[in-house]
Design an enzyme around this catalytic site. Structure first.
Site, short mmCIF file in Angstrom:
data_model
loop_
_atom_site.label_atom_id
_atom_site.label_comp_id
_atom_site.label_asym_id
_atom_site.label_seq_id
_atom_site.Cartn_x
_atom_site.Cartn_y
_atom_site.Cartn_z
N ASN A 74 0.88 -1.18 0.00
CA ASN A 74 0.00 0.00 0.00
C ASN A 74 0.91 1.23 0.00
O ASN A 74 1.52 1.55 1.02
CB ASN A 74 -0.89 -0.05 1.26
CG ASN A 74 -1.66 1.24 1.48
OD1 ASN A 74 -1.76 2.09 0.59
ND2 ASN A 74 -2.23 1.39 2.67
N TRP A 75 1.00 1.85 -1.16
CA TRP A 75 1.95 2.97 -1.28
C TRP A 75 1.45 4.25 -0.61
O TRP A 75 2.19 5.22 -0.49
CB TRP A 75 2.23 3.26 -2.76
CG TRP A 75 3.01 2.21 -3.47
CD1 TRP A 75 3.42 0.99 -2.98
CD2 TRP A 75 3.50 2.26 -4.83
NE1 TRP A 75 4.11 0.29 -3.93
CE2 TRP A 75 4.18 1.05 -5.07
CE3 TRP A 75 3.42 3.20 -5.85
CZ2 TRP A 75 4.78 0.76 -6.30
CZ3 TRP A 75 4.01 2.93 -7.07
CH2 TRP A 75 4.69 1.72 -7.29
N LYS A 76 0.17 4.26 -0.24
CA LYS A 76 -0.43 5.46 0.38
C LYS A 76 -0.18 6.69 -0.51
O LYS A 76 -0.16 6.56 -1.73
CB LYS A 76 0.11 5.64 1.81
CG LYS A 76 -0.03 4.36 2.63
CD LYS A 76 0.23 4.54 4.08
CE LYS A 76 0.04 3.20 4.79
NZ LYS A 76 0.22 3.27 6.22
N HIS A 98 -9.24 1.33 5.29
CA HIS A 98 -7.93 1.47 5.92
C HIS A 98 -8.06 2.41 7.12
O HIS A 98 -8.85 3.35 7.10
CB HIS A 98 -6.91 2.03 4.92
CG HIS A 98 -5.51 1.97 5.45
ND1 HIS A 98 -5.01 2.94 6.29
CD2 HIS A 98 -4.54 1.04 5.31
CE1 HIS A 98 -3.77 2.59 6.63
NE2 HIS A 98 -3.46 1.45 6.06
N GLU A 122 -6.38 4.78 8.10
CA GLU A 122 -6.19 6.21 7.79
C GLU A 122 -7.46 6.80 7.21
O GLU A 122 -7.79 7.96 7.46
CB GLU A 122 -4.97 6.38 6.86
CG GLU A 122 -3.67 6.19 7.63
CD GLU A 122 -2.55 5.53 6.86
OE1 GLU A 122 -2.56 5.54 5.63
OE2 GLU A 122 -1.64 4.99 7.54
N GLU A 143 -4.91 -4.88 10.99
CA GLU A 143 -3.84 -3.89 11.17
C GLU A 143 -4.06 -3.13 12.47
O GLU A 143 -4.83 -2.16 12.52
CB GLU A 143 -3.85 -2.89 10.00
CG GLU A 143 -3.68 -3.53 8.65
CD GLU A 143 -3.14 -2.53 7.63
OE1 GLU A 143 -2.07 -2.77 7.09
OE2 GLU A 143 -3.80 -1.50 7.39
N GLY A 165 3.07 2.20 10.71
CA GLY A 165 4.05 3.26 10.48
C GLY A 165 4.84 3.66 11.71
O GLY A 165 5.52 4.67 11.73
N SER A 170 3.82 -2.18 10.26
CA SER A 170 5.27 -2.27 10.38
C SER A 170 5.83 -3.66 10.04
O SER A 170 6.73 -4.15 10.71
CB SER A 170 5.73 -1.83 11.78
OG SER A 170 5.40 -0.47 11.99
N GLY A 219 3.01 -1.07 4.22
CA GLY A 219 3.12 0.35 3.87
C GLY A 219 4.57 0.71 3.61
O GLY A 219 5.10 0.52 2.51
N GLY A 220 5.24 1.21 4.64
CA GLY A 220 6.62 1.71 4.51
C GLY A 220 7.56 0.80 3.74
O GLY A 220 8.26 1.25 2.81
P1 PGA Z 1 3.19 0.22 7.59
O1 PGA Z 1 1.71 0.44 6.99
O2 PGA Z 1 3.72 -1.05 7.00
O3 PGA Z 1 3.97 1.41 7.14
O4 PGA Z 1 3.05 0.15 9.07
C1 PGA Z 1 0.82 -0.63 6.86
C2 PGA Z 1 -0.51 -0.14 6.35
O5 PGA Z 1 -0.96 0.92 6.77
O6 PGA Z 1 -1.16 -0.80 5.50
#
Ligand code: PGA
Length: 252
Positions: free
Chosen positions: A9-11, A93, A95, A165, A171, A211, A232-233
């Site tokens: 997930n590149w956000k 998600h 966010e 999650e 993150g 993470s 994500g990251g």
């Molecule tokens: P992260 O994000 O790997 O940077 O913690 C995961 C996500 O939000 O899908």
């Protein structure tokens, strides 16, 4: 029995050049890959270009709206995604839920709308830190699972992948321990089994997210109930993302 699904997930990250360079590397890696499913969820503007070049990779949007067209500034619909052959989306998600105030009701509406319009979805759930500290994790997760599947037939629900999650792990560099994550995944399967049946619950893929990095992926993916990762990251660099894919391949 369940095939690992490793999704990035590149956000809201990456300019065109860096998006192209990363997607080319993933494309090359995935070309002859059939042991695991690999997915990329880039910002909307890169979807069409990536859809045209990617051969063996699941491509999806990070969100959708529950209307097909109209005066909804800034939104995007299943019909638009279908017009560029994108059939996957992420829904709910944390966010979206927390920064953009998406309610449980909206998440369910989006899931229904996506499935009714022939899409497949990764639907995210997870507890906040204060909920975990109060011992409220399993209750919160059960509530979210029941809400997201509300009024969805078993046939349609087969197009859902869940992503657990924990919000405090996204993150932050903090990860749920493999044991804690597996406990939640097991609970999810139990709740889903009560909604549909045990056969459905056995087949449902549940990713872990929060993470996930090359150094912790193996311990997480080894757990019985963890069927992949939403990353994500670590999905923003080919090296770390593909290392996690390698680990999944090895364990499959
Ligand atoms: P992260 O994000 O790997 O940077 O913690 C995961 C996500 O939000 O899908």
């Amino acid at each position: 029995m369940r095939k690992f699904f490793i999704a990035g997930n590149w956000k809201m990250n990456k300019g065109l050049e860096s998006a192209m360079s990363l997607s080319n590397k993933i494309n090359e890696y995935a070309e002859n890959e059939s042991k695991i499913d690999i997915g990329v969820f880039p910002p909307y503007i890169y979807l069409q270009g990536m859809k045209n070049t990617f051969k063996n990779i699941i491509i999806g949007s990070q969100n959708i709206f529950f209307k097909q067209e109209g005066a909804y500034t800034g939104e995007i619909s299943p019909k638009m995604l279908d017009s560029i052959d994108v059939e996957w989306t992420i829904i709910g998600h944390s966010e979206r839920r927390n920064i953009f105030n998406e309610s449980e009701e909206w998440v369910n509406k989006k899931v229904k709308f996506a499935l009714n319009n022939h899409m497949k979805a990764i639907v995210c759930i997870g507890e906040k830190l204060e909920e975990r500290k109060k011992g409220y994790t399993l209750e919160k997760i059960s509530m979210q699972v029941k809400n997201l599947f509300y009024e969805i037939s078993k046939e349609k629900a087969k197009n859902i992948t869940l992503a657990y999650e924990p919000i405090w792990a996204i993150g932050t560099g903090e990860t749920a321990s493999p044991e804690d994550a597996d406990e939640v995944h097991e609970k999810i399967r139990e709740v889903v089994s009560n909604i549909y049946d045990s056969d459905f619950a056995e087949k449902l893929r549940i990713q872990y997210g929060g993470s996930v990095k090359p150094h912790n992926a193996e311990e997480l993916l080894k757990k019985d109930n963890i069927d992949g990762a939403l990353i994500g990251g670590a999905s923003l660099e080919a090296d770390s993302f593909l290392k996690i894919c390698d680990i999944a391949k090895k364990l499959q």
